[in-house]
Design a protein around this motif. Structure first.
Motif, PDB file in Angstrom:
ATOM      1  N   TYR A   1     -18.444  13.449   6.641  1.00 29.26           N
ATOM      2  CA  TYR A   1     -17.503  12.851   5.688  1.00 29.26           C
ATOM      3  C   TYR A   1     -16.750  11.627   6.214  1.00 29.26           C
ATOM      4  O   TYR A   1     -15.944  11.042   5.493  1.00 29.26           O
ATOM      5  CB  TYR A   1     -16.478  13.897   5.239  1.00 29.26           C
ATOM      6  CG  TYR A   1     -17.110  15.058   4.524  1.00 29.26           C
ATOM      7  CD1 TYR A   1     -17.625  14.916   3.240  1.00 29.26           C
ATOM      8  CD2 TYR A   1     -17.200  16.305   5.130  1.00 29.26           C
ATOM      9  CE1 TYR A   1     -18.211  15.978   2.581  1.00 29.26           C
ATOM     10  CE2 TYR A   1     -17.781  17.381   4.479  1.00 29.26           C
ATOM     11  CZ  TYR A   1     -18.285  17.207   3.208  1.00 29.26           C
ATOM     12  OH  TYR A   1     -18.862  18.262   2.559  1.00 29.26           O
ATOM     13  N   CYS A   2     -16.967  11.254   7.462  1.00 32.74           N
ATOM     14  CA  CYS A   2     -16.297  10.105   8.093  1.00 32.74           C
ATOM     15  C   CYS A   2     -14.779  10.242   8.102  1.00 32.74           C
ATOM     16  O   CYS A   2     -14.044   9.254   8.000  1.00 32.74           O
ATOM     17  CB  CYS A   2     -16.706   8.797   7.423  1.00 32.74           C
ATOM     18  SG  CYS A   2     -18.439   8.422   7.637  1.00 32.74           S
ATOM     19  N   ARG A   3     -14.301  11.441   8.186  1.00 33.26           N
ATOM     20  CA  ARG A   3     -12.873  11.735   8.346  1.00 33.26           C
ATOM     21  C   ARG A   3     -12.753  13.151   8.887  1.00 33.26           C
ATOM     22  O   ARG A   3     -13.668  13.958   8.746  1.00 33.26           O
ATOM     23  CB  ARG A   3     -12.101  11.605   7.037  1.00 33.26           C
ATOM     24  CG  ARG A   3     -12.496  12.620   5.981  1.00 33.26           C
ATOM     25  CD  ARG A   3     -11.707  12.420   4.696  1.00 33.26           C
ATOM     26  NE  ARG A   3     -12.089  13.376   3.686  1.00 33.26           N
ATOM     27  CZ  ARG A   3     -11.554  14.580   3.531  1.00 33.26           C
ATOM     28  NH1 ARG A   3     -10.586  14.981   4.326  1.00 33.26           N
ATOM     29  NH2 ARG A   3     -11.967  15.386   2.588  1.00 33.26           N
TER      30      ARG A   3
ATOM     31  N   PHE B   1     -16.616  15.460  10.599  1.00 32.13           N
ATOM     32  CA  PHE B   1     -16.402  14.019  10.686  1.00 32.13           C
ATOM     33  C   PHE B   1     -17.717  13.260  10.508  1.00 32.13           C
ATOM     34  O   PHE B   1     -17.764  12.234   9.826  1.00 32.13           O
ATOM     35  CB  PHE B   1     -15.761  13.642  12.024  1.00 32.13           C
ATOM     36  CG  PHE B   1     -15.471  12.181  12.142  1.00 32.13           C
ATOM     37  CD1 PHE B   1     -14.296  11.659  11.632  1.00 32.13           C
ATOM     38  CD2 PHE B   1     -16.373  11.319  12.742  1.00 32.13           C
ATOM     39  CE1 PHE B   1     -14.022  10.302  11.720  1.00 32.13           C
ATOM     40  CE2 PHE B   1     -16.118   9.967  12.839  1.00 32.13           C
ATOM     41  CZ  PHE B   1     -14.937   9.457  12.319  1.00 32.13           C
ATOM     42  N   LEU B   2     -18.777  13.746  11.103  1.00 27.58           N
ATOM     43  CA  LEU B   2     -20.068  13.068  10.984  1.00 27.58           C
ATOM     44  C   LEU B   2     -20.580  13.069   9.548  1.00 27.58           C
ATOM     45  O   LEU B   2     -21.263  12.134   9.129  1.00 27.58           O
ATOM     46  CB  LEU B   2     -21.091  13.720  11.911  1.00 27.58           C
ATOM     47  CG  LEU B   2     -20.816  13.540  13.404  1.00 27.58           C
ATOM     48  CD1 LEU B   2     -21.813  14.344  14.220  1.00 27.58           C
ATOM     49  CD2 LEU B   2     -20.842  12.073  13.788  1.00 27.58           C
TER      50      LEU B   2
END
Length: 69
Positions: free
Chosen positions: A37-39, A34-35
């Motif tokens: 690719y922001c997903r 998540f950190l």
């Protein structure tokens, strides 16, 4: 995991890395994936359903009956 000669460790590397990258870390409260690719990551296959012990016993018994019939 790796065999006695430890020459097949690379076969397990993708799974180990995916597991590490999709585990929420206590210090950041986020997964590394998540950190970056922001997903959140999409798992390559559906996760198996969670069964209770009794449900598992029933499934095992039914499978055994099917195998022997």
């Amino acid at each position: 995991m790796a065999n006695a000669h430890q020459n097949n460790w690379d076969e397990y590397l993708d799974g180990a890395l995916f597991s590490q990258r999709t585990k929420r870390h206590s210090s950041t409260k986020f997964t590394p994936f998540f950190l970056l690719y922001c997903r959140e990551a999409v798992f390559p296959s559906p996760l198996p359903p969670a069964f209770t012990g009794e449900e598992c016993d029933t499934i095992v018994i039914k499978n055994r009956r099917f195998q022997y019939n």
